[in-house]
Write an enzyme that holds these catalytic residues in place. Structure first.
Site, PDB file in Angstrom:
ATOM      1  N   MET A   2       0.844  -1.186   0.000  1.00 25.61           N
ATOM      2  CA  MET A   2       0.000   0.000   0.000  1.00 25.61           C
ATOM      3  C   MET A   2       0.883   1.240   0.000  1.00 25.61           C
ATOM      4  O   MET A   2       1.489   1.576   1.011  1.00 25.61           O
ATOM      5  CB  MET A   2      -0.907   0.001   1.237  1.00 25.61           C
ATOM      6  CG  MET A   2      -1.841   1.181   1.287  1.00 25.61           C
ATOM      7  SD  MET A   2      -3.007   1.104   2.661  1.00 25.61           S
ATOM      8  CE  MET A   2      -2.036   1.827   3.958  1.00 25.61           C
ATOM      9  N   PRO A   3       0.973   1.944  -1.134  1.00 25.07           N
ATOM     10  CA  PRO A   3       1.769   3.167  -1.131  1.00 25.07           C
ATOM     11  C   PRO A   3       1.048   4.283  -0.394  1.00 25.07           C
ATOM     12  O   PRO A   3      -0.156   4.484  -0.576  1.00 25.07           O
ATOM     13  CB  PRO A   3       1.932   3.497  -2.613  1.00 25.07           C
ATOM     14  CG  PRO A   3       0.782   2.850  -3.285  1.00 25.07           C
ATOM     15  CD  PRO A   3       0.428   1.648  -2.454  1.00 25.07           C
ATOM     16  N   GLU A   4       1.770   4.977   0.462  1.00 27.70           N
ATOM     17  CA  GLU A   4       1.224   6.149   1.145  1.00 27.70           C
ATOM     18  C   GLU A   4       2.144   7.324   0.865  1.00 27.70           C
ATOM     19  O   GLU A   4       3.341   7.275   1.147  1.00 27.70           O
ATOM     20  CB  GLU A   4       1.108   5.926   2.655  1.00 27.70           C
ATOM     21  CG  GLU A   4       0.514   7.133   3.355  1.00 27.70           C
ATOM     22  CD  GLU A   4       0.199   6.876   4.814  1.00 27.70           C
ATOM     23  OE1 GLU A   4      -0.299   7.807   5.461  1.00 27.70           O
ATOM     24  OE2 GLU A   4       0.441   5.757   5.298  1.00 27.70           O
TER      25      GLU A   4
END
Length: 62
Positions: A2-4
């Site tokens: 999950m890229p944040e």
């Protein structure tokens, strides 16, 4: 995965500007990484201009 993406910025922009920024970042991540839409998280961290400086001068005075 999950890229944040976290963006630190001085406060003072309109809601529309911030939404456009988040959408643009979202699109860039979507085009670059093979992840599902609901995994892309963009956060804007706003700091009051009097609490942020460049070259020792508060943004509120620039």
């Amino acid at each position: 995965m999950m890229p944040e993406i976290i963006v630190h910025m001085a406060s003072g922009r309109t809601r529309e500007q911030k939404e456009n920024l988040m959408k643009g970042i979202y699109r860039a991540v979507k085009e670059s990484l093979d992840v599902q839409d609901n995994y892309i998280v963009v956060s804007l961290i706003e700091t009051p201009q009097e609490n942020k400086s460049r070259g020792g001068v508060p943004f509120s005075e620039l």
